[in-house]
Write a protein that holds these residues in place. Structure first.
Motif, mmCIF file in Angstrom:
data_model
loop_
_atom_site.group_PDB
_atom_site.id
_atom_site.type_symbol
_atom_site.label_atom_id
_atom_site.label_comp_id
_atom_site.label_asym_id
_atom_site.label_seq_id
_atom_site.Cartn_x
_atom_site.Cartn_y
_atom_site.Cartn_z
ATOM 1 N N ASN A 139 0.778 -1.242 0.000
ATOM 2 C CA ASN A 139 0.000 0.000 0.000
ATOM 3 C C ASN A 139 0.811 1.296 0.000
ATOM 4 O OD1 ASN A 139 -2.416 -1.571 0.287
ATOM 5 N ND2 ASN A 139 -1.979 -1.769 2.472
ATOM 6 N N GLU A 140 2.063 1.252 0.419
ATOM 7 C CA GLU A 140 2.784 2.510 0.620
ATOM 8 C C GLU A 140 4.104 2.631 -0.123
ATOM 9 O OE1 GLU A 140 3.064 4.002 4.702
ATOM 10 O OE2 GLU A 140 1.718 2.406 5.337
ATOM 11 N N VAL A 141 4.765 1.532 -0.393
ATOM 12 C CA VAL A 141 6.135 1.616 -0.887
ATOM 13 C C VAL A 141 6.206 2.285 -2.262
ATOM 14 C CG1 VAL A 141 6.185 -0.625 -2.089
ATOM 15 C CG2 VAL A 141 8.282 0.287 -1.068
ATOM 16 N N THR A 142 7.227 3.110 -2.454
ATOM 17 C CA THR A 142 7.579 3.695 -3.749
ATOM 18 C C THR A 142 9.097 3.741 -3.829
ATOM 19 O OG1 THR A 142 7.733 6.009 -3.003
ATOM 20 C CG2 THR A 142 5.538 5.215 -3.631
ATOM 21 N N ASP A 143 9.611 4.143 -4.967
ATOM 22 C CA ASP A 143 11.058 4.280 -5.109
ATOM 23 C C ASP A 143 11.625 5.352 -4.187
ATOM 24 O OD1 ASP A 143 11.262 2.277 -6.969
ATOM 25 O OD2 ASP A 143 11.357 3.607 -8.713
ATOM 26 N N GLU A 144 10.756 6.250 -3.720
ATOM 27 C CA GLU A 144 11.201 7.322 -2.830
ATOM 28 C C GLU A 144 10.749 7.110 -1.389
ATOM 29 O OE1 GLU A 144 9.538 8.101 -5.840
ATOM 30 O OE2 GLU A 144 11.541 8.148 -6.745
ATOM 31 N N ARG A 145 10.039 6.005 -1.127
ATOM 32 C CA ARG A 145 9.510 5.751 0.216
ATOM 33 C C ARG A 145 9.625 4.254 0.528
ATOM 34 N NH1 ARG A 145 8.670 7.780 5.233
ATOM 35 N NH2 ARG A 145 6.614 7.289 6.104
ATOM 36 N N MET A 146 10.603 3.907 1.345
ATOM 37 C CA MET A 146 10.840 2.510 1.696
ATOM 38 C C MET A 146 10.776 2.386 3.220
ATOM 39 S SD MET A 146 13.647 1.448 -1.211
ATOM 40 C CE MET A 146 13.878 2.560 -2.610
ATOM 41 N N ALA A 147 11.181 1.234 3.771
ATOM 42 C CA ALA A 147 10.933 1.038 5.200
ATOM 43 C C ALA A 147 11.868 -0.003 5.800
ATOM 44 C CB ALA A 147 9.480 0.597 5.428
ATOM 45 N N LEU A 148 11.879 -0.027 7.124
ATOM 46 C CA LEU A 148 12.513 -1.093 7.883
ATOM 47 C C LEU A 148 11.688 -1.344 9.129
ATOM 48 C CD1 LEU A 148 15.403 0.122 10.142
ATOM 49 C CD2 LEU A 148 14.233 1.736 8.653
ATOM 50 N N MET A 149 11.750 -2.576 9.632
ATOM 51 C CA MET A 149 11.128 -2.897 10.911
ATOM 52 C C MET A 149 12.068 -2.436 12.012
ATOM 53 S SD MET A 149 8.219 -4.176 10.172
ATOM 54 C CE MET A 149 7.822 -4.389 11.906
ATOM 55 N N GLY A 150 11.530 -1.683 12.963
ATOM 56 C CA GLY A 150 12.346 -1.159 14.057
ATOM 57 C C GLY A 150 12.112 -1.924 15.342
ATOM 58 N N ILE A 268 9.098 1.131 10.976
ATOM 59 C CA ILE A 268 7.844 0.525 11.421
ATOM 60 C C ILE A 268 8.087 -0.108 12.785
ATOM 61 C CG2 ILE A 268 6.037 -1.145 10.885
ATOM 62 C CD1 ILE A 268 6.906 -0.961 7.935
ATOM 63 N N PRO A 269 7.458 0.412 13.838
ATOM 64 C CA PRO A 269 7.774 -0.118 15.171
ATOM 65 C C PRO A 269 7.118 -1.461 15.437
ATOM 66 C CG PRO A 269 6.079 1.580 15.323
ATOM 67 C CD PRO A 269 6.498 1.531 13.878
ATOM 68 N N THR A 270 7.829 -2.296 16.145
ATOM 69 C CA THR A 270 7.258 -3.551 16.617
ATOM 70 C C THR A 270 7.781 -3.811 18.020
ATOM 71 O OG1 THR A 270 7.064 -5.942 16.253
ATOM 72 C CG2 THR A 270 9.108 -4.901 15.534
ATOM 73 N N SER A 271 6.914 -4.325 18.853
ATOM 74 C CA SER A 271 7.308 -4.673 20.216
ATOM 75 C C SER A 271 7.712 -6.139 20.320
ATOM 76 C CB SER A 271 6.158 -4.390 21.198
ATOM 77 O OG SER A 271 5.002 -5.136 20.833
ATOM 78 N N SER A 272 7.732 -6.829 19.187
ATOM 79 C CA SER A 272 8.081 -8.246 19.183
ATOM 80 C C SER A 272 9.464 -8.469 19.779
ATOM 81 C CB SER A 272 8.066 -8.803 17.753
ATOM 82 O OG SER A 272 6.776 -8.759 17.205
ATOM 83 N N LYS A 273 9.593 -9.569 20.499
ATOM 84 C CA LYS A 273 10.894 -9.956 21.032
ATOM 85 C C LYS A 273 11.563 -10.880 20.021
ATOM 86 C CE LYS A 273 13.263 -12.122 24.947
ATOM 87 N NZ LYS A 273 14.364 -11.155 24.911
ATOM 88 N N TRP A 274 12.644 -10.412 19.461
ATOM 89 C CA TRP A 274 13.412 -11.201 18.516
ATOM 90 C C TRP A 274 14.090 -12.363 19.227
ATOM 91 C CZ3 TRP A 274 18.521 -12.116 19.361
ATOM 92 C CH2 TRP A 274 19.262 -12.694 18.322
ATOM 93 N N PHE A 275 14.252 -13.447 18.522
ATOM 94 C CA PHE A 275 15.218 -14.443 18.967
ATOM 95 C C PHE A 275 15.875 -15.065 17.749
ATOM 96 C CE2 PHE A 275 10.951 -16.320 19.313
ATOM 97 C CZ PHE A 275 11.042 -17.482 18.568
ATOM 98 N N GLY A 276 17.106 -15.497 17.941
ATOM 99 C CA GLY A 276 17.863 -16.031 16.825
ATOM 100 C C GLY A 276 19.050 -16.820 17.313
ATOM 101 N N VAL A 277 19.856 -17.282 16.372
ATOM 102 C CA VAL A 277 20.961 -18.172 16.717
ATOM 103 C C VAL A 277 22.275 -17.604 16.201
ATOM 104 C CG1 VAL A 277 19.766 -20.342 17.063
ATOM 105 C CG2 VAL A 277 20.211 -19.588 14.744
ATOM 106 N N THR A 278 22.921 -16.859 17.061
ATOM 107 C CA THR A 278 24.270 -16.406 16.770
ATOM 108 C C THR A 278 25.271 -17.425 17.289
ATOM 109 O OG1 THR A 278 23.543 -14.102 16.944
ATOM 110 C CG2 THR A 278 25.911 -14.513 17.071
ATOM 111 N N TYR A 279 24.972 -17.994 18.438
ATOM 112 C CA TYR A 279 25.859 -18.954 19.093
ATOM 113 C C TYR A 279 25.126 -20.277 19.304
ATOM 114 C CZ TYR A 279 28.324 -14.615 20.060
ATOM 115 O OH TYR A 279 28.951 -13.402 19.921
ATOM 116 N N LYS A 280 25.891 -21.367 19.407
ATOM 117 C CA LYS A 280 25.309 -22.687 19.625
ATOM 118 C C LYS A 280 24.460 -22.714 20.898
ATOM 119 C CE LYS A 280 25.465 -26.684 17.424
ATOM 120 N NZ LYS A 280 25.279 -26.821 15.972
ATOM 121 N N GLU A 281 24.894 -21.926 21.890
ATOM 122 C CA GLU A 281 24.166 -21.893 23.171
ATOM 123 C C GLU A 281 22.786 -21.260 23.036
ATOM 124 O OE1 GLU A 281 28.581 -21.849 24.058
ATOM 125 O OE2 GLU A 281 27.217 -20.884 22.636
#
Length: 304
Positions: A139-150, A268-281
């Motif tokens: 609905n919003e993206v253009t070549d002059e208007r892009m985004a990231l999840m914050g 774009i704000p999100t309150s989600s808690k990220w999780f991922g795997v940088t280390y084996k632990e």
């Protein structure tokens, strides 16, 4: 408008993890983190997924993903390589490490013609992030208007070592003023016994507010980004070709575009808690988090 595409960065070597984490199993039926991203993307309305990988991994990736995704979403593969000629650079530079995440995105130029979202293979972003980005790309993206999840940096940390994040400066209208890639963000305990977040630069520690918005390489672009990145990459190689550890990071491209009035980027704000795997632990924590989401009904026990 065509459905947006999901571009998954899966060419990393996983040196801190110790194995090919892109295809490691975390769900109850050995689902990968990528599986959860694709599941969220499909239900948010994405029409295609493109994997950026090293060519030697293609058979392993196909064995894991092609059959299960057949009929559910279009699948394509693009290769990140050390050959620079496709980007108009004739120099032959010996390296053992890929050229970085922005170079990985550039490698998908011939595979994407529509608005698209970039994500990491080893980061679990959650349903909310994909729904919000899909809506923006439709609905919003253009070549002059892009985004990231914050994401809030305090929701994106690992207890087992340092992480890399694109630290954002955001104005009062929710637009990105700048983004700086910080490759050494970690917890420390101060003299009073309080744990805080710092980043390291030039051998010095700097405090980082846990509510600071950061990029987790979850970007919403149009194909215009390919040409801008390529023009920057030529200069980057010229300046850094003799540094085998130099990397051309995604945040440098939006940062350049904003500072040169080429485009604006909505955070774009999100309150989600990220999780991922940088280390084996990190693996058991990710497994427990996914198990909890299944119990809450956010995901079915078996995705595909």
């Amino acid at each position: 408008m065509s459905k947006p595409t999901l571009l998954i960065l899966a060419a990393g070597m996983a040196s801190r993890y110790g194995s090919l984490k892109q295809i490691d199993g975390f769900g109850p039926h050995e689902e990968t983190i990528i599986d959860y991203s694709i599941y969220d993307a499909i239900r948010a309305g994405f029409g295609k997924v493109v994997f950026i990988i090293r060519e030697e991994f293609v058979e392993k990736m196909r064995a894991v993903f092609d059959k299960k995704l057949s009929g559910k979403i279009e699948v394509d593969y693009a290769f990140q390589s050390f050959d620079l000629t496709k980007f108009g650079i004739d120099s032959v530079i010996e390296r053992t490490k890929p050229w970085g995440t922005a170079h990985a995105v550039m490698s998908a130029k011939d595979h994407i013609n529509e608005p698209f979202c970039v994500v990491n293979a080893d980061d679990f972003y959650g349903k909310d992030a994909f729904e919000k980005m899909a809506a923006f790309l439709r609905n919003e993206v253009t070549d002059e208007r892009m985004a990231l999840m914050g994401f809030k940096v305090g929701n994106t940390m690992s207890d087992y070592g340092y992480v890399s994040r694109g630290v954002c400066d955001v104005d009062g209208d929710g637009n990105m003023v700048s983004v700086t890639e910080r490759t050494n963000i970690y917890y420390v305990t101060d003299d009073a016994g309080n744990r805080k977040i710092v980043y390291e630069e030039d051998g010095k520690q700097h405090d980082l507010n846990p509510d600071t918005r950061v990029s987790m390489n979850f970007w919403g672009f149009t194909p215009r980004i390919f040409d801008v990145a390529q023009s920057m990459f030529s200069k980057f190689v010229e300046a850094n070709g003799d540094n085998p550890k130099s990397e051309f990071f995604i945040p440098s491209v939006p940062d350049y575009m904003v500072k040169n009035d080429m485009a604006s980027f909505r955070v774009i704000p999100t309150s989600s808690k990220w999780f991922g795997v940088t280390y084996k632990e990190d693996k058991p924590i990710v497994q427990e988090s996914i198990s909890s989401l299944i119990k809450e009904g956010v995901y079915p026990e078996k995705l595909f």
